[in-house]
Design a protein around this motif. Structure first.
Motif, short mmCIF file in Angstrom:
data_model
loop_
_atom_site.label_atom_id
_atom_site.label_comp_id
_atom_site.label_asym_id
_atom_site.label_seq_id
_atom_site.Cartn_x
_atom_site.Cartn_y
_atom_site.Cartn_z
N PRO A 1 -1.46 -5.75 -11.88
CA PRO A 1 -0.62 -6.91 -11.50
C PRO A 1 -0.98 -8.14 -12.34
O PRO A 1 -2.15 -8.38 -12.63
CB PRO A 1 -0.95 -7.14 -10.03
N THR B 1 2.32 -15.51 -6.37
CA THR B 1 2.03 -14.13 -6.78
C THR B 1 0.68 -13.68 -6.23
O THR B 1 0.53 -12.57 -5.74
CB THR B 1 2.03 -14.01 -8.32
N TYR C 1 -0.83 -14.90 -3.57
CA TYR C 1 -0.66 -14.79 -2.12
C TYR C 1 -0.02 -13.45 -1.75
O TYR C 1 -0.49 -12.75 -0.85
CB TYR C 1 0.19 -15.95 -1.61
N GLN C 2 1.05 -13.09 -2.46
CA GLN C 2 1.74 -11.83 -2.16
C GLN C 2 0.83 -10.63 -2.37
O GLN C 2 0.83 -9.70 -1.56
CB GLN C 2 3.01 -11.72 -3.02
N LEU C 3 0.03 -10.65 -3.42
CA LEU C 3 -0.91 -9.56 -3.67
C LEU C 3 -2.00 -9.54 -2.60
O LEU C 3 -2.38 -8.47 -2.10
CB LEU C 3 -1.52 -9.69 -5.06
N LEU D 1 -1.81 -10.56 0.50
CA LEU D 1 -1.26 -10.03 1.76
C LEU D 1 -1.23 -8.51 1.78
O LEU D 1 -1.46 -7.89 2.81
CB LEU D 1 0.16 -10.56 1.99
N GLN D 2 -0.97 -7.91 0.62
CA GLN D 2 -0.95 -6.45 0.54
C GLN D 2 -2.33 -5.85 0.75
O GLN D 2 -2.45 -4.72 1.20
CB GLN D 2 -0.40 -6.00 -0.83
N SER D 3 -3.37 -6.63 0.42
CA SER D 3 -4.74 -6.10 0.56
C SER D 3 -5.34 -6.41 1.93
O SER D 3 -6.41 -5.91 2.25
CB SER D 3 -5.64 -6.67 -0.53
N TRP D 4 -4.68 -7.25 2.71
CA TRP D 4 -5.20 -7.64 4.03
C TRP D 4 -4.67 -6.70 5.09
O TRP D 4 -3.53 -6.26 5.02
CB TRP D 4 -4.78 -9.06 4.38
N ASN D 5 -5.49 -6.42 6.07
CA ASN D 5 -5.05 -5.62 7.20
C ASN D 5 -4.23 -6.53 8.13
O ASN D 5 -4.78 -7.48 8.69
CB ASN D 5 -6.27 -5.06 7.94
N PRO D 6 -2.93 -6.24 8.31
CA PRO D 6 -2.10 -7.11 9.15
C PRO D 6 -2.55 -7.12 10.61
O PRO D 6 -2.23 -8.06 11.35
CB PRO D 6 -0.70 -6.53 8.99
#
Length: 156
Positions: free
Chosen positions: A30, A37, A39-41, A43-48
């Motif tokens: 990426p 950008t 932030y979006q990446l 969020l993908q690595s964080w456990n919701p």
């Protein structure tokens, strides 16, 4: 005599090996061109399921082209904070041969306003980065819905 005895034990020390392994081709990494950008990446690595439960601190490690070499979780903490060890940040950055990094952490409260502790750690990491020639590009505070960027706010 003591020196001779000490030298005979040279093989009883740990061997240090610096290795960075990746399964991602350079062309598929990426590219970070903005705080959005990053932030979006992030969020993908964080456990919701835990982003609103406890605080975590991670770093994005970048190469010379602002492509992501990796994401490293520096620490996980409690509801209102986590311990950030500069040595862990820069051990990871040096091992990955990163030229820059972006700090990211969540606020379980949902508030994105930086605390005094957030400002303090930002200053400390930037200073350490200057010494090691590793640029600290931003510090981003995230929630599921939005984010705060120190760089975008001019606080960098």
């Amino acid at each position: 005599m003591e020196t001779l005895k000490t030298l005979q034990n040279w093989n009883q020390v740990a061997e240090i090996e610096l290795v960075y392994k990746t399964k991602v081709k350079a062309s598929e990494r990426p590219f970070i061109n903005s705080s959005k950008t990053a932030y979006q990446l992030a969020l993908q690595s964080w456990n919701p399921d835990t982003i609103e439960f406890f605080e975590q601190f991670k770093i994005l490690l970048l190469n010379q082209s602002n492509k992501v070499l990796g994401i490293y979780e520096v620490s996980s903490g409690g509801i209102s904070g986590t311990v950030v060890d500069l040595r862990l940040i820069f051990a990871a950055a040096l091992k990955a041969n990163a030229v820059s990094l972006i700090m990211i952490h969540n606020h379980p409260s949902g508030q994105i306003k930086p605390s005094e502790a957030d400002k303090h750690i930002t200053t400390k990491v930037k200073e350490a980065g200057r010494v090691l020639d590793i640029a600290v590009l931003d510090h981003i505070i995230i929630t599921l819905e939005t984010y705060y960027s120190f760089a975008d706010d001019g606080a960098f």
